[in-house]
Design a protein around this motif. Sequence first.
Motif, PDB file in Angstrom:
ATOM      1  N   PHE A  60     -13.434  -0.596   2.244  1.00  0.00           N
ATOM      2  CA  PHE A  60     -12.103  -0.903   2.770  1.00  0.00           C
ATOM      3  C   PHE A  60     -11.077  -1.013   1.641  1.00  0.00           C
ATOM      4  O   PHE A  60      -9.976  -0.456   1.719  1.00  0.00           O
ATOM      5  CB  PHE A  60     -12.180  -2.200   3.571  1.00  0.00           C
ATOM      6  CG  PHE A  60     -10.860  -2.695   4.091  1.00  0.00           C
ATOM      7  CD1 PHE A  60     -10.296  -2.146   5.230  1.00  0.00           C
ATOM      8  CD2 PHE A  60     -10.176  -3.716   3.443  1.00  0.00           C
ATOM      9  CE1 PHE A  60      -9.076  -2.610   5.718  1.00  0.00           C
ATOM     10  CE2 PHE A  60      -8.961  -4.177   3.915  1.00  0.00           C
ATOM     11  CZ  PHE A  60      -8.417  -3.620   5.055  1.00  0.00           C
ATOM     12  N   ILE A  61     -11.425  -1.725   0.574  1.00  0.00           N
ATOM     13  CA  ILE A  61     -10.427  -1.980  -0.476  1.00  0.00           C
ATOM     14  C   ILE A  61     -10.127  -0.745  -1.310  1.00  0.00           C
ATOM     15  O   ILE A  61      -9.163  -0.744  -2.086  1.00  0.00           O
ATOM     16  CB  ILE A  61     -10.857  -3.125  -1.407  1.00  0.00           C
ATOM     17  CG1 ILE A  61     -12.118  -2.749  -2.188  1.00  0.00           C
ATOM     18  CG2 ILE A  61     -11.018  -4.421  -0.628  1.00  0.00           C
ATOM     19  CD1 ILE A  61     -12.416  -3.712  -3.314  1.00  0.00           C
ATOM     20  N   ALA A  62     -10.895   0.303  -1.149  1.00  0.00           N
ATOM     21  CA  ALA A  62     -10.631   1.523  -1.925  1.00  0.00           C
ATOM     22  C   ALA A  62      -9.272   2.124  -1.593  1.00  0.00           C
ATOM     23  O   ALA A  62      -8.792   3.000  -2.325  1.00  0.00           O
ATOM     24  CB  ALA A  62     -11.734   2.545  -1.673  1.00  0.00           C
ATOM     25  N   HIS A  63      -8.621   1.661  -0.520  1.00  0.00           N
ATOM     26  CA  HIS A  63      -7.372   2.283  -0.078  1.00  0.00           C
ATOM     27  C   HIS A  63      -6.169   1.331  -0.129  1.00  0.00           C
ATOM     28  O   HIS A  63      -5.047   1.779   0.121  1.00  0.00           O
ATOM     29  CB  HIS A  63      -7.539   2.788   1.362  1.00  0.00           C
ATOM     30  CG  HIS A  63      -8.641   3.782   1.521  1.00  0.00           C
ATOM     31  ND1 HIS A  63      -8.507   5.113   1.212  1.00  0.00           N
ATOM     32  CD2 HIS A  63      -9.923   3.613   1.936  1.00  0.00           C
ATOM     33  CE1 HIS A  63      -9.657   5.734   1.430  1.00  0.00           C
ATOM     34  NE2 HIS A  63     -10.524   4.850   1.873  1.00  0.00           N
ATOM     35  N   LEU A  64      -6.365   0.071  -0.439  1.00  0.00           N
ATOM     36  CA  LEU A  64      -5.263  -0.896  -0.385  1.00  0.00           C
ATOM     37  C   LEU A  64      -4.283  -0.679  -1.531  1.00  0.00           C
ATOM     38  O   LEU A  64      -4.681  -0.586  -2.698  1.00  0.00           O
ATOM     39  CB  LEU A  64      -5.795  -2.328  -0.469  1.00  0.00           C
ATOM     40  CG  LEU A  64      -6.344  -2.949   0.813  1.00  0.00           C
ATOM     41  CD1 LEU A  64      -6.923  -4.328   0.503  1.00  0.00           C
ATOM     42  CD2 LEU A  64      -5.263  -3.057   1.870  1.00  0.00           C
ATOM     43  N   ASN A  65      -2.984  -0.636  -1.216  1.00  0.00           N
ATOM     44  CA  ASN A  65      -1.966  -0.550  -2.264  1.00  0.00           C
ATOM     45  C   ASN A  65      -1.183  -1.869  -2.349  1.00  0.00           C
ATOM     46  O   ASN A  65      -1.345  -2.743  -1.483  1.00  0.00           O
ATOM     47  CB  ASN A  65      -1.041   0.650  -2.038  1.00  0.00           C
ATOM     48  CG  ASN A  65      -0.180   0.510  -0.785  1.00  0.00           C
ATOM     49  OD1 ASN A  65       0.313  -0.563  -0.456  1.00  0.00           O
ATOM     50  ND2 ASN A  65       0.026   1.624  -0.079  1.00  0.00           N
ATOM     51  N   PRO A  66      -0.364  -2.063  -3.363  1.00  0.00           N
ATOM     52  CA  PRO A  66       0.317  -3.339  -3.538  1.00  0.00           C
ATOM     53  C   PRO A  66       1.183  -3.765  -2.356  1.00  0.00           C
ATOM     54  O   PRO A  66       1.199  -4.947  -1.987  1.00  0.00           O
ATOM     55  CB  PRO A  66       1.150  -3.124  -4.805  1.00  0.00           C
ATOM     56  CG  PRO A  66       0.363  -2.132  -5.597  1.00  0.00           C
ATOM     57  CD  PRO A  66      -0.199  -1.195  -4.563  1.00  0.00           C
ATOM     58  N   ASP A  67       1.925  -2.840  -1.753  1.00  0.00           N
ATOM     59  CA  ASP A  67       2.754  -3.204  -0.606  1.00  0.00           C
ATOM     60  C   ASP A  67       1.901  -3.737   0.544  1.00  0.00           C
ATOM     61  O   ASP A  67       2.280  -4.692   1.225  1.00  0.00           O
ATOM     62  CB  ASP A  67       3.565  -1.993  -0.124  1.00  0.00           C
ATOM     63  CG  ASP A  67       4.676  -1.601  -1.081  1.00  0.00           C
ATOM     64  OD1 ASP A  67       5.053  -2.440  -1.934  1.00  0.00           O
ATOM     65  OD2 ASP A  67       5.153  -0.455  -0.986  1.00  0.00           O
ATOM     66  N   GLN A  68       0.752  -3.104   0.759  1.00  0.00           N
ATOM     67  CA  GLN A  68      -0.134  -3.552   1.831  1.00  0.00           C
ATOM     68  C   GLN A  68      -0.749  -4.912   1.514  1.00  0.00           C
ATOM     69  O   GLN A  68      -0.885  -5.768   2.403  1.00  0.00           O
ATOM     70  CB  GLN A  68      -1.229  -2.504   2.054  1.00  0.00           C
ATOM     71  CG  GLN A  68      -0.695  -1.195   2.621  1.00  0.00           C
ATOM     72  CD  GLN A  68      -1.623  -0.026   2.399  1.00  0.00           C
ATOM     73  OE1 GLN A  68      -2.623  -0.123   1.686  1.00  0.00           O
ATOM     74  NE2 GLN A  68      -1.294   1.117   2.996  1.00  0.00           N
ATOM     75  N   VAL A  69      -1.108  -5.133   0.270  1.00  0.00           N
ATOM     76  CA  VAL A  69      -1.642  -6.442  -0.134  1.00  0.00           C
ATOM     77  C   VAL A  69      -0.634  -7.538   0.166  1.00  0.00           C
ATOM     78  O   VAL A  69      -0.974  -8.599   0.709  1.00  0.00           O
ATOM     79  CB  VAL A  69      -2.021  -6.423  -1.628  1.00  0.00           C
ATOM     80  CG1 VAL A  69      -2.282  -7.837  -2.145  1.00  0.00           C
ATOM     81  CG2 VAL A  69      -3.241  -5.539  -1.853  1.00  0.00           C
TER      82      VAL A  69
END
Length: 454
Positions: free
Chosen positions: A87-96
């Motif tokens: 799952f975390i392989a795709h998270l970007n800063p805006d999404q975090v």
Amino acid sequence: MTAVFAQNALLDTGWARNLRMQIKDGRISTLTQDTTPQAGDSCVDTLLPALSNLHSHAFQRAMAGMTEYRLAGRDSFWTWRDLMYRFIAHLNPDQVQAIAALVYLEMQEAGYAAVGEFHYLHHQPDGQPYDHLAELSDRIMAAAVETGIGLTHLPVLYSYAGVGEHPLEQGQKRFGNDVDRFCALVDQARAAATNLPGDCRVGIAPHSLRATSPRDLAEVLQAQGQGPIHIHIAEQPKEVAEVQAGLGARPVEWLLANAPVDANWCLIHATHMTGAETQAMARSGAVAGLCPVTEANLGDGPFNGPAYLAADGAFGVGSDSNVLISLTEELRTLEYSQRLRDLSRNVLVAGEGSVGQSLYSKAALGGAQALARDAGQITPGNLADLVAIDSQHPSLCTLRPDQLLDGLVFAAKDHVVTDLWSAGRHQVQSGRHVQRDRIIASYRNAMRTLLAAL
């Protein structure tokens, strides 16, 4: 200066009627009992000290419901972890940031005034640092500012895949730092925190005895061990066996013998302890960071509550994976886990008395201690971390004041919360966060982008 008037309020001395409180610079200034409200006061039904949520991995909230499909064989914490890595392989800063803002909004609407963010998502998906090393810590802080929640930020030292300094696996690359780079990241986070409200704190979180080494742990404590120190410990039997084989002692046993564990420490989970470890941990002054809903969801097992309370141990609660953010569910799951194991009732209270009030009051004090917040009781000088509930709600309206916390813990849901103040910031009013619509819209937009990439 602002003021709150409550028909009933739980003080450190007991229940008070018709209480007027003045708040100055985020702290409780004066308390006056048996009085009347004045023009401009915020008027509420029943006022309680708000709890601190002492353990959160905010980004995992977006995974809720994605890991409840049984795979072939026996599902466990370890199969859940593999899904989390993908799952975390795709998270970007805006999404975090968008996910964290939703999490903190939900926490405040549930009655939490502050959060301890155990933050280990540091780098880009390929494991390379961002140009600004603390980019994702900055995004957590931005979410705290958006929501007004009290933040104790806990950057995580995560260096190895297992005891014996095994190299990180591919799914762990976003977490990884050696001690020097970790210290640089913490320094950047401390600098950024100076721009947040004055109740913000920055501590450290050596992830676990699996993900650090004895040498690195000693080094980071020497360099950055001021303030709160949190660590995962003894969550799973497999972890206990690995640490015992690699370090020659069980996790809690080893930590208490080899680190300066005291009241600044919070030992997260501490699920699998011997009787001797349980008593020694209680004597250390550290807080047990219990996350009953996540511990049940992951099949961790129940905490050794009766023995720990008998040794006068401190504890607080957290929402960990944030699969469900509910203060009432955390407290009742904690008690019910003990009842199911011991085939008994009304377990987590010393001697006799209200189980709900014991759970709530001890968790309020323990959570505040773990996050280095002057909170946990309504008393002059403390931060105005406050929650108001509606005692006339159908789930509570038949109860006397001395029964209200039993009703809150065992019979009510979080929607009995009407108002919430974080260090005097009135963020929940009439049951809704003041930025609810904007934050939820931002979260939905961020999730559309994320799901398209999965």
